[in-house]
Design an enzyme around this catalytic site. Structure first.
Site, PDB file in Angstrom:
ATOM      1  N   HIS A  28       0.831  -1.217   0.000  1.00 36.18           N
ATOM      2  CA  HIS A  28       0.000   0.000   0.000  1.00 36.18           C
ATOM      3  C   HIS A  28       0.863   1.264   0.000  1.00 36.18           C
ATOM      4  CE1 HIS A  28       1.156   0.768   4.138  1.00 36.18           C
ATOM      5  NE2 HIS A  28       1.048  -0.533   4.318  1.00 36.18           N
ATOM      6  N   GLU A  53      -1.890  -7.345   7.465  1.00 35.04           N
ATOM      7  CA  GLU A  53      -0.550  -7.170   8.021  1.00 35.04           C
ATOM      8  C   GLU A  53      -0.377  -8.049   9.261  1.00 35.04           C
ATOM      9  OE1 GLU A  53       2.364  -6.919   7.721  1.00 35.04           O
ATOM     10  OE2 GLU A  53       3.053  -4.840   7.743  1.00 35.04           O
TER      11      GLU A  53
END
Ligand SMILES: *[C@@H]1O[C@H](CO)[C@@H](O)[C@H](O)[C@H]1NC(C)=O
Ligand SMILES: *[C@@H]1O[C@H](CO)[C@@H](O)[C@H](O)[C@H]1NC(C)=O
Ligand SMILES: *[C@@H]1O[C@H](CO)[C@@H](O)[C@H](O)[C@H]1NC(C)=O
Ligand SMILES: *[C@@H]1O[C@H](CO)[C@@H](O)[C@H](O)[C@H]1NC(C)=O
Length: 351
Positions: free
Chosen positions: A106, A210
């Protein structure tokens, strides 16, 4: 939420997999096909590498299948690669398969900006456990303005790849459920000239998230909130309304992260026969996926991506045994530490 929840979740997925594959048991082994991309060459310096300036790292070379490549005189490196991959897939054994993964991190989120602003010790030991400060929120962080620009730059790069390099675009799009990835994948693949048969419809998968730390940036929004923000996205089966995994002051271990990274890759390979697969995830999660794939360590800056040509081999017998671990306890400071040295990451400098 109890630490055994993640183990229960993993056991559930194993049970589903076992059901789809009756005896004898099989498992998938992943290896990287070397010599195709610069990123898996040990002499490439990851921190200095510019994937946009280097054609995504695609190495200029010939392939053993070039002589049968259609229009080989004018074919680009990417077109000859596509012909090579399709030849590999048509000539390999029935238990083998080749796929090209595009793994993207990202763009910069508010949590990244806050870590730089406060310094890593104060971030890890104090601020990261809060939802934000009086001016910005970093719980399930959104992209900052520079983070949006990073994703738009990758979008322009994809536009160039499709038009000039004749790169085969992803056939499937997967994303972490965290907001910064949901935004990044949208900005990256919007308004591209994608083939009608493989439109841009991302699938949200829990285990591409994550590494789960006590940081609030690792706690996802509810399914309803994600659906409201990104109405065209799909969810994998079983995606829950509330985040089942994040726990205050508890952290997933790296061993557990690799176990669920293997599960999510297996799940993709067992449910999707695409050859070109895009995954939008995170620094730590992509590092974990690379370990599972047998790729060398390759740290990505925010907004960066790397391609990996993967050979997946289905082998007889059970998966080598793995044992999930309980979440670890996280120590924090009652007030922000003033020390900036990274040696304080265990919060021993709390004052
Ligand atoms: C890799 O690149 C970084 C950033 O440009 C540089 O600081 C570092 O010295 C390089 N490492 C090697 C081994 O060349
Ligand atoms: C591949 O060759 C082209 C010229 O044909 C060059 O512009 C490009 O930099 C080369 N890429 C790599 C990765 O060596
Ligand atoms: C909140 O954190 C951001 C860093 O992301 C910083 O720019 C801003 O100044 C902080 N606000 C306050 C009131 O400290
Ligand atoms: C499985 O993959 C790893 C690399 O990811 C490789 O080292 C190993 O030899 C493979 N095992 C088998 C049985 O193919």
């Amino acid at each position: 939420m109890h630490p055994s929840t993640i183990a229960t979740g993993l056991a559930f997925i194993s049970a589903v997999t076992a059901h789809l594959h009756p005896e004898p048991q099989t498992h998938i082994n992943y290896t990287v096909v070397p010599g195709v991309f610069l990123q898996d060459d040990p002499s490439t310096n990851a921190s200095a590498f510019d994937f946009i300036a280097s054609n995504f790292g695609l190495i200029n070379r010939t392939y053993p299948t070039d002589s049968s490549c259609p229009d080989r005189k004018h074919a680009t490196q990417w077109q000859r690669l596509a012909h090579y991959i399709s030849s590999l897939n048509s000539q390999c054994r029935s238990n083998e398969r080749y796929a090209l993964l595009f793994l993207g991190r990202h763009g910069e989120g508010y949590h990244n900006a806050a870590e730089s602003y406060y310094g890593t010790p104060a971030w890890n030991c104090f601020y990261s456990e809060l939802d934000g400060n009086s001016t910005v929120t970093w719980a399930d962080a959104h992209l900052t303005a520079p983070g949006i620009t990073q994703a738009q730059t990758v979008n322009k790069f994809w536009s160039h790849l499709l038009k000039d390099e004749k790169t085969t675009p992803p056939e499937s799009f997967y994303t972490s459920p965290l907001w910064r990835c949901l935004q990044t994948i949208q900005l990256t693949f919007t308004d591209l000239n994608l083939p009608k048969k493989n439109p841009f419809i991302p699938i949200v998968k829990e285990f591409f998230r994550e590494g789960i730390s006590a940081h609030t940036c690792d706690r996802r929004s509810t399914k309803s909130q994600i659906r409201a923000g990104f109405p065209s996205y799909r969810f994998e089966n079983g995606f829950q309304e509330h985040d089942p995994y994040w726990m205050a002051l508890r952290a997933e271990t790296p061993t557990d992260q690799d176990i669920r990274s293997k599960k999510v890759l297996d799940d993709v390979f067992e449910s999707d026969d695409s050859t070109y697969i895009s995954v939008t995830a995170h620094s730590g999660e992509i590092a974990s996926l690379l370990r599972v794939l047998g790729h060398r360590e390759f740290r990505l800056a925010t907004g960066a991506a790397l391609p990996v040509l993967v050979k997946a081999t289905t082998l007889k017998g059970d998966e080598p045994p793995t044992a999930t671990q309980p979440y670890a306890t996280v120590t924090t400071c009652a007030t922000p530490p003033t020390i900036k040295a990274s040696s304080c990451n265990d919060c021993s400098c709390c004052k």
